[in-house]
Write a protein that holds these residues in place. Sequence first.
Motif, short mmCIF file in Angstrom:
data_model
loop_
_atom_site.label_atom_id
_atom_site.label_comp_id
_atom_site.label_asym_id
_atom_site.label_seq_id
_atom_site.Cartn_x
_atom_site.Cartn_y
_atom_site.Cartn_z
N ILE A 192 27.30 3.93 16.59
CA ILE A 192 28.18 4.49 17.62
C ILE A 192 27.67 5.88 17.98
O ILE A 192 27.02 6.55 17.18
N ASP A 193 27.96 6.30 19.19
CA ASP A 193 27.48 7.60 19.64
C ASP A 193 28.35 8.73 19.09
O ASP A 193 29.37 8.49 18.43
N ARG A 194 27.91 9.97 19.35
CA ARG A 194 28.60 11.14 18.78
C ARG A 194 30.05 11.22 19.26
O ARG A 194 30.94 11.55 18.48
N ARG A 195 30.29 10.90 20.51
CA ARG A 195 31.65 10.97 21.05
C ARG A 195 32.58 9.99 20.32
O ARG A 195 33.69 10.35 19.92
N ALA A 204 32.03 8.64 17.35
CA ALA A 204 32.12 9.03 15.95
C ALA A 204 33.12 10.17 15.78
O ALA A 204 33.90 10.19 14.81
N ALA A 205 33.10 11.12 16.70
CA ALA A 205 34.04 12.24 16.64
C ALA A 205 35.48 11.73 16.77
O ALA A 205 36.37 12.16 16.03
N LYS A 206 35.69 10.81 17.68
CA LYS A 206 37.03 10.24 17.85
C LYS A 206 37.45 9.50 16.58
O LYS A 206 38.59 9.61 16.14
N TYR A 207 36.53 8.77 15.99
CA TYR A 207 36.79 8.01 14.76
C TYR A 207 37.20 8.93 13.61
O TYR A 207 38.04 8.60 12.80
N LEU A 208 36.57 10.14 13.55
CA LEU A 208 36.86 11.10 12.48
C LEU A 208 37.93 12.11 12.86
O LEU A 208 38.27 12.98 12.06
N ARG A 237 16.66 10.98 22.55
CA ARG A 237 17.51 12.18 22.57
C ARG A 237 18.92 11.88 22.08
O ARG A 237 19.71 12.80 21.85
N ALA A 238 19.24 10.62 21.96
CA ALA A 238 20.59 10.21 21.58
C ALA A 238 20.78 10.27 20.06
O ALA A 238 19.87 9.99 19.30
N VAL A 239 21.98 10.64 19.65
CA VAL A 239 22.34 10.67 18.23
C VAL A 239 23.35 9.55 17.99
O VAL A 239 24.31 9.40 18.74
N ARG A 240 23.11 8.77 16.96
CA ARG A 240 23.99 7.65 16.62
C ARG A 240 24.37 7.73 15.15
O ARG A 240 23.62 8.24 14.32
N TYR A 241 25.54 7.17 14.83
CA TYR A 241 26.05 7.14 13.46
C TYR A 241 26.41 5.71 13.12
O TYR A 241 26.92 4.98 13.96
#
Length: 77
Positions: free
Chosen positions: A24-27, A29-33, A58-62
């Motif tokens: 999942i993308d940073r946005r 992941a942030a919502k998830y946490l 350039r994309a960050v994924r978690y």
Amino acid sequence: MIIFLIRVDSYEEEAMQTKDDSLIDRREAAKYLSVSPGTLAVWDCTKRYDLKPRKIGRAVRYRRSDLDKFIEQQLRR
């Protein structure tokens, strides 16, 4: 017939693991946490928490499973 049932069970288990390991993308992941995307960016940059971000271009994924492990660690404190 038993072999067929075992195959179905292992297929369902594999599908569940894949769902938990989705990227999942940073946005998201942030919502998830329940933090801001900027907070996640700072945590990654300063290595405050090891959320194991993956860079894809350039994309960050978690991985969702890594975020779940992080939540479990925070609950133990």
